[in-house]
Write a protein that holds these residues in place. Structure first.
Motif, mmCIF file in Angstrom:
data_model
loop_
_atom_site.group_PDB
_atom_site.id
_atom_site.type_symbol
_atom_site.label_atom_id
_atom_site.label_comp_id
_atom_site.label_asym_id
_atom_site.label_seq_id
_atom_site.Cartn_x
_atom_site.Cartn_y
_atom_site.Cartn_z
ATOM 1 N N SER A 50 0.835 -1.195 0.000
ATOM 2 C CA SER A 50 0.000 0.000 0.000
ATOM 3 C C SER A 50 0.872 1.248 0.000
ATOM 4 C CB SER A 50 -0.919 0.010 1.234
ATOM 5 O OG SER A 50 -1.554 1.263 1.374
ATOM 6 N N ASP A 52 -0.207 4.322 0.270
ATOM 7 C CA ASP A 52 -0.681 5.241 1.315
ATOM 8 C C ASP A 52 -0.094 4.897 2.673
ATOM 9 O OD1 ASP A 52 -2.158 6.677 -0.478
ATOM 10 O OD2 ASP A 52 -4.049 5.640 -0.053
ATOM 11 N N ARG A 74 2.499 9.694 -4.622
ATOM 12 C CA ARG A 74 1.265 9.675 -5.408
ATOM 13 C C ARG A 74 1.369 8.546 -6.439
ATOM 14 N NH1 ARG A 74 2.733 15.160 -5.508
ATOM 15 N NH2 ARG A 74 1.461 16.487 -4.144
ATOM 16 N N SER A 75 0.335 7.739 -6.550
ATOM 17 C CA SER A 75 0.370 6.603 -7.477
ATOM 18 C C SER A 75 -0.972 6.410 -8.155
ATOM 19 C CB SER A 75 0.759 5.328 -6.726
ATOM 20 O OG SER A 75 -0.206 5.009 -5.738
ATOM 21 N N ASN A 77 -2.284 3.480 -8.536
ATOM 22 C CA ASN A 77 -2.934 2.344 -7.879
ATOM 23 C C ASN A 77 -2.252 2.132 -6.537
ATOM 24 O OD1 ASN A 77 -3.359 -0.583 -7.118
ATOM 25 N ND2 ASN A 77 -4.654 -0.488 -8.954
ATOM 26 N N ASP A 78 -3.021 2.125 -5.474
ATOM 27 C CA ASP A 78 -2.436 2.040 -4.136
ATOM 28 C C ASP A 78 -1.732 0.711 -3.892
ATOM 29 O OD1 ASP A 78 -2.036 3.020 -1.403
ATOM 30 O OD2 ASP A 78 -3.450 1.433 -0.841
#
Length: 446
Positions: A50, A52, A74-75, A77-78
């Motif tokens: 993840s 985040d 920032r991505s 897809n987490d």
């Protein structure tokens, strides 16, 4: 103090270090990659699940260390990102190290999921931004070396053989960098009196065949190889002009340097003038000569036009040009390309996958028919004796006939080089001169 220390992970606060010493350590490990086990001890690989949670964990971790670092991830897809944009703000020296550390963590721990390649690293007024994008394992790991591990291979190599490298360093220092370090093939060519070439060194650096290297890249590779080997003092590039500055006084040495550099550019597929003065060799690109050579090779490949007729056209073309200092060099280039082109045509027509002395002999018999020559072949152990009994190209020994013979010999060398590369050697046993009636060469295989 004990209560305060107990609030944090003992791995983080197990030791204290002087500020100046700490900054020196950070500086010394700059541009070196960290081992995977160190990365995974600092941040558990499971955190890659993840983005985040990884961002929150890293910010909390560095807040506990009192480093004053702020990390943003920032991505797209987490859980399984294909694009990641990382921004790190804080103390300049610290964020440089942290950027390297986290980027290595992201790349190495993405390899088994969806490999992330470092696409860009940008320094801003506030910090550093890193862009990562989906790729493959090879390019992902290579991007780490390019952006964060420039001295990694150097340090690792020195540590494997410290005595050797220390001795080499000392020799260069004692001689004030007048030592010359060359490839073994180059040295062997010098011992045998040949014009030494740099193909092996250039191809090793470029990681591709010399013919596939763009001219601009080729000139910069020559600069790197010639300067680091200390064959010349300095190399300057002005568009497609290469200038070699040297300290040689012996004319023979200067001439070998000139011909060696010219041969290297010829192997790259380009025609250059090569002029030598007391301390300078100037190589100037002659695209007009190269274009004419390509035209003649194409004509010979697609028709039964006699080679000496095409040579007469080319020789007249050269005579009409200004500032051509060495016509035989141009004819050498034509001969080599002609030999290669004829072999490529024969290879395609006869579906040749691997060259042997047997199919090479058949190919040369076909080429000799096109060149209007009669030849014989005889095996001598591993060697092959090639004898030319009749050659309509050989004339009365005038200037043009000598040039034609020179070009035909280079055609043979070009064919041999195309088929076997450096594995085969041509040894001249007998050259046709005025009054003789045959030529003989021996093809030697290892």
């Amino acid at each position: 103090m004990i209560c305060q220390a107990g609030k944090y992970d003992t791995r983080i606060n197990s030791s204290a270090i002087d500020h100046s010493l700490f900054n020196w350590i950070l500086k010394e490990i700059d541009e070196k990659l960290l081992p995977s086990e160190i990365l995974n001890e600092f941040v558990d690989p499971i955190m890659m699940n993840s983005m985040d949670k990884l961002e929150s964990y890293l910010n909390r971790r560095f807040e506990e260390l009192k480093w004053g670092i702020c990390i943003t991830l920032r991505s797209d897809n987490d859980i399984s990102p294909g694009e990641v944009l990382m921004e790190i703000k804080g103390n300049n020296q610290k964020i440089k190290f942290i950027t390297s550390l986290i980027t290595q963590y992201l790349v190495k721990n993405s390899l088994k999921i969806k490999p992330l390649e470092v696409m860009s690293v940008v320094n801003t007024n506030e910090g550093i931004k890193v862009e990562l994008s989906g790729s493959n394992n090879k390019d992902a790991l290579l991007s780490l070396e390019i952006f964060f591990g420039k001295t990694d291979e150097l340090v690792r190599t020195i540590k494997t053989r410290p005595a050797f490298w220390k001795s080499l360093f000392n020799r260069h220092l004692v001689s004030n960098y007048n030592m010359v370090t060359v490839h073994r093939n180059y040295f062997e060519d010098l011992l045998e009196g040949k014009i030494p070439a740099w193909e092996v060194a250039i191809e090793n650096l470029a990681k591709k065949p010399i013919r596939e290297i763009p001219l601009t890249e080729m000139l910069h590779l020559m600069k790197e190889v010639f300067e680091t080997s200390r064959i010349v003092d300095r190399v300057e590039i002005d568009k497609d002009i290469l200038v070699l500055f040297h300290s040689y006084r012996d004319r023979a040495a200067i001439e070998k340097l000139r011909k060696s550099a010219h041969a290297l550019l010829e192997a790259n597929g380009h025609m250059f003038d090569a002029r030598a003065t007391a301390n300078i060799v100037i190589l100037t690109h002659r695209s007009d000569v190269g274009i004419k050579i390509n035209e003649i090779v194409k004509t010979l490949k697609n028709s039964n036009t006699r080679l000496d007729q095409e040579l007469l056209v080319f020789f007249g073309f050269l005579k009409g040009l200004k500032d051509i200092p060495d016509i035989p060099i141009s004819l050498t280039s034509l001969g080599r390309r002609t030999g290669k082109s004829l072999m490529q045509g024969y290879e395609l027509e006869n579906n040749i996958k691997t060259w042997t002395l047997d199919n090479f002999q058949k190919a040369l018999q076909s080429i000799d028919a096109r060149l209007h020559r009669e030849s014989e072949w005889k095996s001598e152990g591993k060697d092959l004796l090639y004898t030319i009994r009749k050659c309509n190209i050989a004339g009365n020994g005038n200037e043009f006939d000598n040039y034609v013979c020179h070009t035909v010999r280079e055609t043979f060398k070009g064919a041999l080089s195309y088929a076997f590369g450096n594995k085969a050697r041509m040894c001249t046993k007998h050259l046709l001169t005025h009054g003789d009636n045959f030529c003989e060469v021996i093809i030697r295989m290892p």
